[in-house]
Design a protein around this motif. Structure first.
Motif, mmCIF file in Angstrom:
data_model
loop_
_atom_site.group_PDB
_atom_site.id
_atom_site.type_symbol
_atom_site.label_atom_id
_atom_site.label_comp_id
_atom_site.label_asym_id
_atom_site.label_seq_id
_atom_site.Cartn_x
_atom_site.Cartn_y
_atom_site.Cartn_z
ATOM 1 N N THR A 163 -109.977 86.054 -78.539
ATOM 2 C CA THR A 163 -109.333 84.749 -78.675
ATOM 3 C C THR A 163 -110.299 83.638 -78.286
ATOM 4 O O THR A 163 -110.356 82.584 -78.945
ATOM 5 C CB THR A 163 -108.068 84.680 -77.807
ATOM 6 O OG1 THR A 163 -107.159 85.718 -78.192
ATOM 7 C CG2 THR A 163 -107.375 83.342 -77.955
ATOM 8 N N ASP A 186 -106.105 76.600 -82.663
ATOM 9 C CA ASP A 186 -106.982 77.754 -82.463
ATOM 10 C C ASP A 186 -106.200 78.990 -82.048
ATOM 11 O O ASP A 186 -106.628 80.121 -82.309
ATOM 12 C CB ASP A 186 -108.045 77.427 -81.413
ATOM 13 C CG ASP A 186 -109.063 76.420 -81.919
ATOM 14 O OD1 ASP A 186 -109.200 76.304 -83.151
ATOM 15 O OD2 ASP A 186 -109.715 75.754 -81.101
ATOM 16 N N ALA A 236 -105.120 81.812 -84.638
ATOM 17 C CA ALA A 236 -105.997 82.930 -84.991
ATOM 18 C C ALA A 236 -106.000 84.007 -83.917
ATOM 19 O O ALA A 236 -106.145 85.191 -84.223
ATOM 20 C CB ALA A 236 -107.427 82.425 -85.222
ATOM 21 N N PHE A 248 -112.798 83.292 -81.120
ATOM 22 C CA PHE A 248 -112.200 82.608 -82.267
ATOM 23 C C PHE A 248 -112.189 81.100 -82.045
ATOM 24 O O PHE A 248 -112.538 80.314 -82.944
ATOM 25 C CB PHE A 248 -110.763 83.100 -82.488
ATOM 26 C CG PHE A 248 -110.673 84.516 -82.983
ATOM 27 C CD1 PHE A 248 -111.697 85.079 -83.724
ATOM 28 C CD2 PHE A 248 -109.556 85.291 -82.702
ATOM 29 C CE1 PHE A 248 -111.616 86.389 -84.180
ATOM 30 C CE2 PHE A 248 -109.465 86.597 -83.156
ATOM 31 C CZ PHE A 248 -110.499 87.151 -83.893
ATOM 32 N N ASP A 296 -114.673 77.944 -83.771
ATOM 33 C CA ASP A 296 -113.870 77.238 -84.773
ATOM 34 C C ASP A 296 -114.586 75.983 -85.269
ATOM 35 O O ASP A 296 -115.123 75.202 -84.488
ATOM 36 C CB ASP A 296 -112.515 76.844 -84.183
ATOM 37 C CG ASP A 296 -111.758 75.894 -85.101
ATOM 38 O OD1 ASP A 296 -111.456 76.303 -86.227
ATOM 39 O OD2 ASP A 296 -111.510 74.748 -84.689
ATOM 40 N N GLN A 316 -103.091 87.170 -90.484
ATOM 41 C CA GLN A 316 -104.540 87.160 -90.332
ATOM 42 C C GLN A 316 -105.249 86.985 -91.664
ATOM 43 O O GLN A 316 -106.446 86.678 -91.695
ATOM 44 C CB GLN A 316 -105.004 88.466 -89.684
ATOM 45 C CG GLN A 316 -104.522 88.682 -88.267
ATOM 46 C CD GLN A 316 -105.239 87.779 -87.279
ATOM 47 O OE1 GLN A 316 -104.860 86.630 -87.066
ATOM 48 N NE2 GLN A 316 -106.278 88.282 -86.661
#
Length: 271
Positions: free
Chosen positions: A198, A141, A144, A201, A205, A110
């Motif tokens: 998720t 993606d 992350a 994130f 992006d 991370q």
């Protein structure tokens, strides 16, 4: 007691002022999206005569980008949970050596700068033919979301009483059946929490989208807004309308999942 009573109204006022300052950009974004085309500085403080022309332009020119972001974000959630849930269950339940080292390694991932990952992925994608593809963005993606999901799910799954799992095993359930029918239903709050983050994130992006895509056919909304600014700086109502539309899915998701996220984020620490 008197000091506590005096601090109550003052704390409320300070909180309201700070909240208003933080939410003012959101208000101005909505207000500017309802103004006629042109500079936002000429718009009023309130949209007394709202103009929805900016939203029509945004949907016409950025609708495909919104759909791309939605598909990539949902794909990242499915892939992320599909990888993170079994990994977290294995780390929480099976007596493996080096579990702490694995979790530390997951946490360290991370901290790796996104630009480093993006450059490495570009070279790999160029050889695999994954540039300008939905699958490529989903895989990127997910880098992350998966580590964060593993940490959240592991913290929750280790608190599930072992007696419940042993009872299911005594009834004849195999490891896969226990995981599917016992562990996953009990981990609903943690799963929703991991899925929400998720999704966020992936939805927000920009770096991976800028590095790994170059065609309008596969362009998420973040990159669409970036390029839209350079091309239509005089249509700020359309720019702000696009920003409002891009914010709605994330805001709606957070509102609907607030109860699950709160429970999932704190359950591992409270149990």
């Amino acid at each position: 007691m008197k000091r506590a009573r005096g601090r109550g109204p003052l704390s409320t006022v300070v909180g309201i002022v700070l909240l208003a300052l933080m939410l003012f950009p959101v208000y101005w974004m909505v207000n500017a999206s309802l103004q006629p085309a042109g500079s936002t500085l000429r718009g009023g403080w309130f949209p007394l005569h709202p103009d929805f022309g900016g939203y029509a332009v945004a949907l016409r020119e950025q609708g495909r980008n919104l759909l791309t972001s939605l598909l990539v974000s949902l794909g990242s959630v499915v892939l992320g949970l599909g990888l993170a849930a079994p990994a977290a269950h294995a780390l929480a339940r099976f007596p493996l050596r080096g579990t702490r080292a694995v979790l530390l390694a997951v946490l360290v991932t991370q901290m790796v700068p996104g630009i480093v990952v993006a450059d490495a992925l570009y070279d790999a994608y160029a050889g695999l033919g994954l540039l300008d593809s939905y699958l490529g963005l989903v895989l990127a993606d997910s880098t992350a979301g998966v580590p964060f999901a593993i940490i959240i799910l592991h913290a929750f799954m280790r608190t599930i009483p072992g007696e419940i799992i042993e009872a299911a095993r005594m009834d004849g359930a195999g490891r896969l059946r226990v995981f599917r029918s016992v562990v996953l239903p009990l981990s609903t709050n943690a799963l929703v929490t991991a899925a929400v983050f998720t999704f966020l994130f992936s939805w927000s992006d920009f770096l991976f989208a800028l590095t790994l895509t170059s065609t309008p056919s596969v362009r998420p909304i973040t990159l669409g807004i970036y390029e839209y600014l350079g091309a239509h700086t005089d249509q700020w109502n359309a720019v702000m309308a696009t920003s409002v539309l891009a914010s709605l899915p994330a805001a709606l998701l957070l509102v609907l999942s607030q109860r699950f996220v709160t429970a999932g984020a704190t359950s591992g620490a409270l149990r």
